[in-house]
Scaffold this active site. Structure first.
Site, mmCIF file in Angstrom:
data_model
loop_
_atom_site.group_PDB
_atom_site.id
_atom_site.type_symbol
_atom_site.label_atom_id
_atom_site.label_comp_id
_atom_site.label_asym_id
_atom_site.label_seq_id
_atom_site.Cartn_x
_atom_site.Cartn_y
_atom_site.Cartn_z
ATOM 1 N N ILE A 252 50.521 31.010 33.979
ATOM 2 C CA ILE A 252 49.886 29.737 34.322
ATOM 3 C C ILE A 252 48.607 30.134 35.048
ATOM 4 O O ILE A 252 48.636 30.536 36.212
ATOM 5 C CB ILE A 252 50.787 28.862 35.217
ATOM 6 C CG1 ILE A 252 52.071 28.486 34.472
ATOM 7 C CG2 ILE A 252 50.036 27.600 35.650
ATOM 8 C CD1 ILE A 252 53.041 27.673 35.286
ATOM 9 N N PRO A 253 47.462 30.084 34.363
ATOM 10 C CA PRO A 253 46.255 30.774 34.845
ATOM 11 C C PRO A 253 45.488 30.027 35.931
ATOM 12 O O PRO A 253 44.348 29.601 35.738
ATOM 13 C CB PRO A 253 45.434 30.919 33.564
ATOM 14 C CG PRO A 253 45.814 29.729 32.742
ATOM 15 C CD PRO A 253 47.282 29.507 33.026
ATOM 16 N N CYS A 254 46.092 29.908 37.100
ATOM 17 C CA CYS A 254 45.417 29.213 38.198
ATOM 18 C C CYS A 254 44.225 30.006 38.711
ATOM 19 O O CYS A 254 43.385 29.452 39.430
ATOM 20 C CB CYS A 254 46.402 28.914 39.326
ATOM 21 S SG CYS A 254 47.202 30.370 40.013
ATOM 22 N N HIS A 255 44.111 31.287 38.325
ATOM 23 C CA HIS A 255 42.948 32.075 38.744
ATOM 24 C C HIS A 255 41.669 31.567 38.079
ATOM 25 O O HIS A 255 40.568 31.898 38.513
ATOM 26 C CB HIS A 255 43.153 33.560 38.420
ATOM 27 C CG HIS A 255 43.354 33.859 36.963
ATOM 28 N ND1 HIS A 255 44.561 33.683 36.332
ATOM 29 C CD2 HIS A 255 42.492 34.300 36.004
ATOM 30 C CE1 HIS A 255 44.447 34.017 35.056
ATOM 31 N NE2 HIS A 255 43.194 34.391 34.835
ATOM 32 N N ARG A 256 41.795 30.733 37.043
ATOM 33 C CA ARG A 256 40.617 30.197 36.361
ATOM 34 C C ARG A 256 40.117 28.898 36.995
ATOM 35 O O ARG A 256 39.179 28.288 36.482
ATOM 36 C CB ARG A 256 40.938 29.976 34.878
ATOM 37 C CG ARG A 256 41.250 31.277 34.152
ATOM 38 C CD ARG A 256 41.711 31.064 32.725
ATOM 39 N NE ARG A 256 42.229 32.313 32.174
ATOM 40 C CZ ARG A 256 43.074 32.396 31.152
ATOM 41 N NH1 ARG A 256 43.487 31.289 30.558
ATOM 42 N NH2 ARG A 256 43.506 33.562 30.729
#
Length: 293
Positions: A252-256
């Site tokens: 779940i790419p919350c770094h984006r």
């Protein structure tokens, strides 16, 4: 004409009012009563509290009441007891205000993973120690850190009533394959692995996380854009909080998710890892693209 920022005295007064709501979140707190407590008109208090705290007095109290309710469930209180102790007054009112926010039934939240088996493995990667844990439904936790034992302790904190076991030889094969695929994704820019996910959070958090799943590698999106996309344009700060609550790193790419000015904002696993992940995804060193849904 720009709105004048609250004075230091007003900021201090609103912080005291927030503490007052904390202490009385389980009882009715009409706006007029709070304004009297703050020695202000209702309109002035509402506007000033919202400017300082970021949410209205009513929203702040609702959040604190929910926190109390969830804490009582985690401590093992029965749903009915937790309902009245948190000040909801009736179970129907509790379900109206809480069930949607939890994203699951209160009894399921209270279970804390009871009756489930969670298998995990830890290995070293280019981004530090990596823990991947899964239930029968899919991956429930992916965490990076500097100490594998700390990552395992966090897993126990997240699922206090689950049976948590390290992967045995028979169970390690799928976890190893999943970790290989994840490592290839973040280091070699391989496609994001389509692993089964066991996503758990509030209804709002799940909306944020599901949107993030649509953000392509090498692109970014602002917290405000996420808020607008999920139908809550005024909930920018809550979007940031939801990103911080995500326990499934990279998949779940919350770094984006970045701030509106392009700065990194926060990251559960450290800003340096966030910076590295974005750099790996860009690959050629060009500026990060803009997510367009």
């Amino acid at each position: 004409m720009p709105t004048r920022a609250p004075s230091a005295e007003l900021i201090d007064r609103m912080q005291r009012m927030a503490a007052y709501i904390d202490a009385n979140a389980d009882r009715p707190l009409p706006l007029a009563a709070l304004a009297d407590e703050a020695a202000m008109s209702a309109h002035h208090f509402q506007r000033t509290f919202t400017a300082v705290v970021g949410v209205s007095p009513r929203q702040y109290q609702a959040a604190r009441r929910l926190e109390q309710f969830k804490a009582r469930l985690r401590e093992g209180d029965a749903v009915l007891s937790a309902t009245f102790e948190a000040g909801y007054g009736s179970t129907s009112r509790m379900y109206e205000h809480v069930a949607e926010t939890l994203g699951m039934t209160p009894s399921a939240y209270r279970a804390g993973g009871a009756g489930e088996q969670i298998t995990y493995a830890v290995r070293g990667t280019a981004f530090g120690q990596l823990l991947l844990a899964a239930t029968a439904r899919g991956v429930c936790q992916v965490e990076f850190g500097d100490d594998g034992d700390v990552l395992v302790a966090r897993l126990y904190d997240t699922f206090p009533r689950a049976l948590i076991v390290p992967a045995t030889e028979s169970a390690r094969e799928p976890l190893d394959a999943w970790m290989d695929a994840l490592d290839a994704h973040v280091v070699q820019r391989a496609p994001r692995p389509e692993l089964p996910l066991d996503i758990r959070g509030t209804a709002f958090q799940i909306k944020v996380w599901r949107f993030l799943l649509s953000v392509k590698s090498g692109t970014v999106v602002s917290y405000g854009e996420i808020a607008a996309a999920i139908g809550h344009p005024d909930a920018v700060r809550a979007v940031g909080t939801a990103c911080g609550a995500n326990r499934i790193a990279v998949l779940i790419p919350c770094h984006r998710a970045l701030r509106a000015d392009g700065s990194l904002g926060g990251y559960r696993w450290g800003l340096e890892r966030k910076r590295m992940l974005l750099a790996w995804e860009r690959g050629d060193g060009s500026p990060v693209g803009v997510h367009n849904g």
